[in-house]
Design a protein around this motif. Sequence first.
Motif, short mmCIF file in Angstrom:
data_model
loop_
_atom_site.label_atom_id
_atom_site.label_comp_id
_atom_site.label_asym_id
_atom_site.label_seq_id
_atom_site.Cartn_x
_atom_site.Cartn_y
_atom_site.Cartn_z
N SER A 77 0.84 -1.19 0.00
CA SER A 77 0.00 0.00 0.00
C SER A 77 0.88 1.25 0.00
O SER A 77 2.10 1.18 0.21
CB SER A 77 -0.91 0.02 1.23
N ARG A 78 0.26 2.40 -0.19
CA ARG A 78 1.02 3.65 -0.16
C ARG A 78 1.68 3.86 1.20
O ARG A 78 2.84 4.29 1.28
CB ARG A 78 0.11 4.83 -0.49
N LEU A 79 0.96 3.55 2.26
CA LEU A 79 1.53 3.73 3.60
C LEU A 79 2.68 2.76 3.83
O LEU A 79 3.71 3.13 4.42
CB LEU A 79 0.45 3.53 4.66
N GLU A 80 2.54 1.52 3.39
CA GLU A 80 3.62 0.55 3.53
C GLU A 80 4.85 1.00 2.76
O GLU A 80 5.98 0.91 3.26
CB GLU A 80 3.14 -0.82 3.04
N GLN A 81 4.67 1.48 1.54
CA GLN A 81 5.80 1.98 0.76
C GLN A 81 6.46 3.16 1.45
O GLN A 81 7.69 3.30 1.44
CB GLN A 81 5.33 2.39 -0.63
N LEU A 82 5.65 4.01 2.07
CA LEU A 82 6.18 5.18 2.76
C LEU A 82 7.02 4.78 3.96
O LEU A 82 8.15 5.27 4.13
CB LEU A 82 5.02 6.09 3.19
N VAL A 83 6.49 3.92 4.80
CA VAL A 83 7.21 3.50 6.00
C VAL A 83 8.51 2.79 5.64
O VAL A 83 9.58 3.06 6.20
CB VAL A 83 6.31 2.60 6.87
N LEU A 84 8.44 1.88 4.67
CA LEU A 84 9.63 1.16 4.22
C LEU A 84 10.64 2.13 3.62
O LEU A 84 11.84 2.10 3.96
CB LEU A 84 9.23 0.11 3.18
N GLY A 85 10.16 3.02 2.76
CA GLY A 85 11.06 3.94 2.07
C GLY A 85 11.74 4.92 3.00
O GLY A 85 12.92 5.24 2.83
N VAL A 86 11.02 5.41 4.00
CA VAL A 86 11.59 6.41 4.91
C VAL A 86 12.71 5.79 5.75
O VAL A 86 13.78 6.40 5.91
CB VAL A 86 10.49 7.01 5.81
N GLU A 87 12.51 4.58 6.28
CA GLU A 87 13.58 3.96 7.05
C GLU A 87 14.80 3.68 6.18
O GLU A 87 15.94 3.93 6.59
CB GLU A 87 13.10 2.67 7.71
N GLN A 88 14.57 3.17 4.98
CA GLN A 88 15.69 2.89 4.09
C GLN A 88 16.42 4.17 3.69
O GLN A 88 17.64 4.17 3.52
CB GLN A 88 15.19 2.14 2.85
N TYR A 89 15.67 5.26 3.55
CA TYR A 89 16.29 6.54 3.23
C TYR A 89 17.16 7.03 4.38
O TYR A 89 18.33 7.42 4.17
CB TYR A 89 15.19 7.57 2.92
N ILE A 90 16.64 6.99 5.62
CA ILE A 90 17.40 7.50 6.77
C ILE A 90 18.67 6.68 6.99
O ILE A 90 19.72 7.22 7.35
CB ILE A 90 16.52 7.48 8.03
N ASN A 91 18.60 5.37 6.78
CA ASN A 91 19.77 4.52 6.97
C ASN A 91 20.53 4.26 5.67
O ASN A 91 21.41 3.39 5.63
CB ASN A 91 19.36 3.20 7.62
N GLY A 92 20.19 5.00 4.62
CA GLY A 92 20.86 4.84 3.34
C GLY A 92 22.08 5.73 3.22
O GLY A 92 22.32 6.64 4.02
N ALA A 93 22.85 5.49 2.16
CA ALA A 93 24.14 6.16 1.98
C ALA A 93 23.98 7.67 1.82
O ALA A 93 24.79 8.45 2.36
CB ALA A 93 24.86 5.57 0.76
#
Length: 409
Positions: A183-199
């Motif tokens: 869902s949009r919310l699932e993509q958001l939650v997943l994407g935000v954590e990966q962004y914060i811990n991304g390079a």
Amino acid sequence: MTAEHLSTVRILPDTSADIEDLPYELVERKGIGHPDTMCDAIAERASRRYSEYCQKQFGRVAHHWFDKVMLFGGEADIDYGRGDLTKPYTILFAGKGAYTFGDQPIPLRELLFEAAAEVLSEVTTGFDPKRHLTVQCEIVDHQGAGRGHSRYRPQVLDDLIEIGDPRLVSNDCNLLHGYAPLSRLEQLVLGVEQYINGAEFKGSNPDTGWDVKVFGSRFGEDFKLIVNMPFLAAQISSLEHYFARKLQCEEHIGAFSERLLGTRPKLLVNPTDRNGRPYLTALGSVADTGDVGVVGRGNRINGLITPMRSMSIEAPAGKNPLDHTGKLYGVLARDLADEIHRETGLPVETHVFTSKEAPLGAPDEVIVRVLGWEPDAEEEARLREIVERSLADVSGITTQLVSTGIVMW
């Protein structure tokens, strides 16, 4: 698949409400520096390292279970401008595995230490395994009653089962579930954590920690995110500096969320500091100050915690990749849902049930539910073909798990 044990495959229309049409939705993700996620990653890395060693040395994988991992956090001296780990992390491995193959030793304890050291070095800042890590190994090689061959004390090559061996059967009774798309919310939650811990984010904000937890809610079209994200105490000079840096990071996170979602969600970062105490850590995780982690308490196999979806309670990380269907069929259910969604363009749920001793390619039941699908004989035949092709290649999942592992973080 044998004539004695055939899978029942059902392709069904789903008339329930789409997740996007529900009035309310909740999603959570524990980031890669969370103690529970650390345990999942360590358990899976240990299984991979052990499997790779056995494959290289013996051509086959010795049976093992490394899915009972606990992390006991350390102790830290933390203040503005200072963050030192004064007591190391302790990683406890419990489970079963072989220490020898015939008269050849398997360096199990060394492989476990290396796995823990690798993961913790990747998901913290300044981690030194020589100073910051102790490993307690409680892996046993006891033999189960009634076993016809020595699983955990193998003597000859036939005691080790080759990947893809048709004799492989399900090690347990299991229920697994998958769905697609997110869902949009699932993509958001997943994407935000990966962004914060991304390079990119870490390169611009090296004073941020890795123990990032993201909670998302949606009420109608109103989205809200709560983000817990520690800072490294050694790089924060004062409370004022902390709040200034938090505000800058909050703007980055909000802008990324808006790009991903198309609208900016309501964002709350580090609610714990509303008591006037900043969220500071030594290495970037609450494990620095004694928190405990355990395998299976965090993300499901798609990297999310989704209480409003079908979710399996299986803890796949560290389980034997040869015949534990709680691991193999978790990947199967997820991948089947993805492929059938791509084929139909419709939301899909997959459900796989197996009994103990069922052939790996023949779980008892595979149920595919397609939202809004009008039953059509030709399309149903194509979907059955996808299911049957996937069941015929369960050994391919094992090969994938040995080479890349499960990614839940």
